[in-house]
Design a protein around this motif. Structure first.
Motif, PDB file in Angstrom:
ATOM      1  N   GLY A   7       0.846  -1.232  -0.184  1.00 44.44           N
ATOM      2  CA  GLY A   7      -0.008   0.005   0.101  1.00 44.44           C
ATOM      3  C   GLY A   7       0.725   1.194  -0.064  1.00 44.44           C
ATOM      4  O   GLY A   7       0.376   2.348  -0.123  1.00 44.44           O
ATOM      5  N   ARG A   8       2.123   1.137   0.124  1.00 43.97           N
ATOM      6  CA  ARG A   8       2.968   2.425   0.080  1.00 43.97           C
ATOM      7  C   ARG A   8       3.373   2.663  -1.307  1.00 43.97           C
ATOM      8  O   ARG A   8       3.437   1.906  -2.316  1.00 43.97           O
ATOM      9  CB  ARG A   8       4.275   2.308   1.014  1.00 43.97           C
ATOM     10  CG  ARG A   8       4.107   1.567   2.242  1.00 43.97           C
ATOM     11  CD  ARG A   8       3.361   2.598   3.125  1.00 43.97           C
ATOM     12  NE  ARG A   8       4.182   3.651   3.715  1.00 43.97           N
ATOM     13  CZ  ARG A   8       4.546   4.045   4.980  1.00 43.97           C
ATOM     14  NH1 ARG A   8       4.233   2.984   5.834  1.00 43.97           N
ATOM     15  NH2 ARG A   8       5.354   4.893   5.236  1.00 43.97           N
ATOM     16  N   LYS A   9       3.714   3.883  -1.635  1.00 39.75           N
ATOM     17  CA  LYS A   9       4.309   4.310  -2.905  1.00 39.75           C
ATOM     18  C   LYS A   9       5.568   3.771  -3.480  1.00 39.75           C
ATOM     19  O   LYS A   9       5.650   3.558  -4.638  1.00 39.75           O
ATOM     20  CB  LYS A   9       4.015   5.906  -3.263  1.00 39.75           C
ATOM     21  CG  LYS A   9       2.489   6.406  -3.159  1.00 39.75           C
ATOM     22  CD  LYS A   9       2.807   7.632  -3.831  1.00 39.75           C
ATOM     23  CE  LYS A   9       1.356   8.400  -4.049  1.00 39.75           C
ATOM     24  NZ  LYS A   9       1.193   8.942  -2.776  1.00 39.75           N
ATOM     25  N   VAL A  10       6.379   3.511  -2.486  1.00 36.55           N
ATOM     26  CA  VAL A  10       7.727   3.017  -2.954  1.00 36.55           C
ATOM     27  C   VAL A  10       7.859   1.708  -3.841  1.00 36.55           C
ATOM     28  O   VAL A  10       7.047   0.722  -3.372  1.00 36.55           O
ATOM     29  CB  VAL A  10       8.532   2.958  -1.520  1.00 36.55           C
ATOM     30  CG1 VAL A  10       8.352   1.699  -0.631  1.00 36.55           C
ATOM     31  CG2 VAL A  10       9.949   2.870  -1.903  1.00 36.55           C
ATOM     32  N   PHE A  11       8.864   1.799  -4.574  1.00 39.82           N
ATOM     33  CA  PHE A  11       9.010   0.528  -5.410  1.00 39.82           C
ATOM     34  C   PHE A  11       9.851  -0.799  -4.306  1.00 39.82           C
ATOM     35  O   PHE A  11      10.505  -0.281  -3.892  1.00 39.82           O
ATOM     36  CB  PHE A  11       9.931   0.805  -6.550  1.00 39.82           C
ATOM     37  CG  PHE A  11      10.335  -0.189  -7.436  1.00 39.82           C
ATOM     38  CD1 PHE A  11       9.550  -0.730  -8.420  1.00 39.82           C
ATOM     39  CD2 PHE A  11      11.457  -0.842  -7.344  1.00 39.82           C
ATOM     40  CE1 PHE A  11       9.770  -2.012  -9.145  1.00 39.82           C
ATOM     41  CE2 PHE A  11      12.061  -1.859  -7.931  1.00 39.82           C
ATOM     42  CZ  PHE A  11      11.096  -2.457  -8.930  1.00 39.82           C
ATOM     43  N   VAL A  12       9.010  -1.783  -4.319  1.00 37.96           N
ATOM     44  CA  VAL A  12       9.656  -2.766  -3.582  1.00 37.96           C
ATOM     45  C   VAL A  12       9.683  -4.199  -4.211  1.00 37.96           C
ATOM     46  O   VAL A  12       8.904  -4.581  -4.946  1.00 37.96           O
ATOM     47  CB  VAL A  12       8.760  -3.143  -2.446  1.00 37.96           C
ATOM     48  CG1 VAL A  12       9.044  -3.976  -1.441  1.00 37.96           C
ATOM     49  CG2 VAL A  12       8.192  -1.860  -1.487  1.00 37.96           C
ATOM     50  N   GLN A  13      10.990  -4.871  -4.128  1.00 38.24           N
ATOM     51  CA  GLN A  13      10.979  -6.238  -4.629  1.00 38.24           C
ATOM     52  C   GLN A  13      11.597  -7.105  -3.549  1.00 38.24           C
ATOM     53  O   GLN A  13      12.330  -6.580  -2.748  1.00 38.24           O
ATOM     54  CB  GLN A  13      12.411  -6.295  -5.879  1.00 38.24           C
ATOM     55  CG  GLN A  13      11.591  -5.612  -7.110  1.00 38.24           C
ATOM     56  CD  GLN A  13      12.536  -5.744  -8.287  1.00 38.24           C
ATOM     57  OE1 GLN A  13      13.901  -5.563  -8.114  1.00 38.24           O
ATOM     58  NE2 GLN A  13      11.817  -6.025  -9.541  1.00 38.24           N
ATOM     59  N   LEU A  39       5.848 -21.730  -6.546  1.00 37.17           N
ATOM     60  CA  LEU A  39       5.102 -21.043  -5.362  1.00 37.17           C
ATOM     61  C   LEU A  39       3.973 -20.360  -5.871  1.00 37.17           C
ATOM     62  O   LEU A  39       3.988 -19.319  -6.692  1.00 37.17           O
ATOM     63  CB  LEU A  39       6.160 -19.575  -5.255  1.00 37.17           C
ATOM     64  CG  LEU A  39       5.462 -18.399  -4.106  1.00 37.17           C
ATOM     65  CD1 LEU A  39       5.868 -18.692  -2.670  1.00 37.17           C
ATOM     66  CD2 LEU A  39       6.131 -17.182  -4.562  1.00 37.17           C
ATOM     67  N   GLY A  40       2.798 -20.935  -5.609  1.00 40.50           N
ATOM     68  CA  GLY A  40       1.549 -20.515  -5.951  1.00 40.50           C
ATOM     69  C   GLY A  40       1.386 -20.410  -7.455  1.00 40.50           C
ATOM     70  O   GLY A  40       0.757 -19.284  -8.076  1.00 40.50           O
ATOM     71  N   ILE A  57       6.576  -6.670  -5.112  1.00 45.60           N
ATOM     72  CA  ILE A  57       5.656  -6.817  -4.254  1.00 45.60           C
ATOM     73  C   ILE A  57       4.203  -7.033  -4.613  1.00 45.60           C
ATOM     74  O   ILE A  57       3.558  -7.915  -4.100  1.00 45.60           O
ATOM     75  CB  ILE A  57       5.366  -5.446  -3.334  1.00 45.60           C
ATOM     76  CG1 ILE A  57       4.780  -5.888  -1.838  1.00 45.60           C
ATOM     77  CG2 ILE A  57       5.015  -4.376  -3.827  1.00 45.60           C
ATOM     78  CD1 ILE A  57       5.052  -4.980  -0.699  1.00 45.60           C
ATOM     79  N   GLU A  58       3.867  -6.478  -5.804  1.00 42.84           N
ATOM     80  CA  GLU A  58       2.474  -6.671  -6.389  1.00 42.84           C
ATOM     81  C   GLU A  58       2.275  -8.158  -6.642  1.00 42.84           C
ATOM     82  O   GLU A  58       1.210  -8.514  -6.635  1.00 42.84           O
ATOM     83  CB  GLU A  58       2.189  -6.004  -7.513  1.00 42.84           C
ATOM     84  CG  GLU A  58       2.050  -4.446  -7.214  1.00 42.84           C
ATOM     85  CD  GLU A  58       3.510  -3.440  -7.083  1.00 42.84           C
ATOM     86  OE1 GLU A  58       4.364  -4.208  -7.394  1.00 42.84           O
ATOM     87  OE2 GLU A  58       3.684  -2.689  -6.642  1.00 42.84           O
ATOM     88  N   GLU A  59       3.149  -8.969  -7.180  1.00 44.47           N
ATOM     89  CA  GLU A  59       3.371 -10.013  -7.383  1.00 44.47           C
ATOM     90  C   GLU A  59       3.324 -11.057  -6.211  1.00 44.47           C
ATOM     91  O   GLU A  59       2.694 -12.433  -6.580  1.00 44.47           O
ATOM     92  CB  GLU A  59       4.691 -10.675  -8.292  1.00 44.47           C
ATOM     93  CG  GLU A  59       4.862 -10.030  -9.451  1.00 44.47           C
ATOM     94  CD  GLU A  59       6.154 -10.407 -10.213  1.00 44.47           C
ATOM     95  OE1 GLU A  59       6.052 -11.265 -10.907  1.00 44.47           O
ATOM     96  OE2 GLU A  59       7.036  -9.937  -9.645  1.00 44.47           O
ATOM     97  N   LEU A  60       3.479 -10.632  -5.107  1.00 44.52           N
ATOM     98  CA  LEU A  60       3.248 -11.525  -3.982  1.00 44.52           C
ATOM     99  C   LEU A  60       2.135 -11.521  -3.215  1.00 44.52           C
ATOM    100  O   LEU A  60       1.692 -12.309  -2.498  1.00 44.52           O
ATOM    101  CB  LEU A  60       4.559 -11.244  -3.051  1.00 44.52           C
ATOM    102  CG  LEU A  60       5.961 -11.742  -3.789  1.00 44.52           C
ATOM    103  CD1 LEU A  60       7.298 -11.336  -2.797  1.00 44.52           C
ATOM    104  CD2 LEU A  60       6.031 -13.089  -4.178  1.00 44.52           C
ATOM    105  N   ILE A  61       1.589  -9.989  -3.024  1.00 45.78           N
ATOM    106  CA  ILE A  61       0.373 -10.162  -2.546  1.00 45.78           C
ATOM    107  C   ILE A  61      -0.560 -10.771  -3.165  1.00 45.78           C
ATOM    108  O   ILE A  61      -1.047 -10.871  -4.323  1.00 45.78           O
ATOM    109  CB  ILE A  61      -0.127  -8.455  -2.550  1.00 45.78           C
ATOM    110  CG1 ILE A  61       0.898  -7.611  -2.086  1.00 45.78           C
ATOM    111  CG2 ILE A  61      -1.404  -8.224  -2.105  1.00 45.78           C
ATOM    112  CD1 ILE A  61       0.813  -6.141  -2.232  1.00 45.78           C
ATOM    113  N   GLY A  62      -1.257 -11.638  -2.405  1.00 46.75           N
ATOM    114  CA  GLY A  62      -2.329 -12.534  -2.585  1.00 46.75           C
ATOM    115  C   GLY A  62      -1.825 -13.810  -3.126  1.00 46.75           C
ATOM    116  O   GLY A  62      -2.691 -14.879  -3.219  1.00 46.75           O
TER     117      GLY A  62
END
Ligand code: FES
Length: 250
Positions: free
Chosen positions: A185-191, A210-211, A224-229
């Protein structure tokens, strides 16, 4: 299989060693190699140094990794790779969040604008702490023997996350799962760089699944978007024999 020669073996802590070797090969930060230890098998290792001399940093954990830490200058190093996608390294202020030996695969990203949050169970298990100046590091230990007394995700909550262009995370999956909860939910780019059981390293055996994603080929780095959910991230891990084990993340 590539055959290289160990140039130097440097002790980092009681059971962690860095092996240096010359290898004229382009490698992106976050990529890994399958290291073959004759008589012991193959293990995946990310690179801790990608300069003129390359390096891997090994924690003696099982018999194969212990044997690896015992190699001396002049000994053979056998490997396949580099494999995997590697990090998307952004310009500007960066934060590395490394749990246990996770800081090792993040280290090649570090530049003058990079801070590091390094966490471990105890002071003796902190790796690469001295590679970052005091003004650029945040330390957390589970037992409070150095730095913040608590876990990486708890210390992260006290840091100005929005001051960074990008955050890169690597460590035990339970730790990364909790870090993800702080950062989503934060704006920062995360890997995140994931560690899963690997056998082939090239998308054939599915031991790193992995899923529905193959960590060796589609990762080991994920946004991060690929891991959420993702139904398995932070929930299950697979052993070398293929057994699924539930992770106790609370
Ligand atoms: S390690 Fe075999 S498919 Fe990933």
């Amino acid at each position: 299989m590539i055959n290289l020669k160990i140039e130097e073996n440097v002790k980092e802590s009681q059971n962690v060693n860095t092996l240096y070797f010359n290898w004229d090969q382009d490698i992106r930060p976050g990529q890994f190699a399958m290291i073959w230890i004759p008589g012991y098998g193959e293990i995946p290792m990310s690179f801790s140094g990608l300069g003129r001399r390359k390096s891997i940093t090994v924690k003696a954990y099982g018999s194969a990794s212990r044997k690896l830490t015992e190699l001396k200058a002049g000994d053979d190093l056998f490997l396949r790779g580099p494999y995997g996608n590697g990090f998307d390294v952004r310009e500007g202020r960066k934060l590395l969040v490394g749990g246990g030996s996770g800081i090792v695969s993040l280290y090649p990203i570090a530049d003058q604008e990079t801070d590091a949050l390094i966490s471990a169970k105890t002071r003796d298990e902190l790796i690469f702490k001295d590679r970052f100046p005091e003004s650029r590091r945040f330390i957390a230990t589970d037992d409070g023997s150095d730095g913040f007394h608590g876990f990486a995700h708890e210390l992260l909550q006290r840091i100005n996350i929005d001051s960074y262009e990008a955050i890169y995370v690597c460590g035990p999956e339970q730790m990364m799962y909790k870090v993800l909860q702080v950062l989503k939910g934060r704006k920062v780019f995360v890997q995140f760089s994931l560690e899963r059981t690997m056998k082939c390293g090239i998308g054939i055996c599915d031991s790193c699944s992995l899923g529905g994603k193959q960590v060796c080929k589609e990762g080991p780095v994920f946004n991060i978007e690929e891991l959420i959910g993702n139904p398995e991230f932070g929930v299950y891990r697979t052993t070398y024999s293929g057994r699924r084990i539930r992770l106790n993340v609370k």
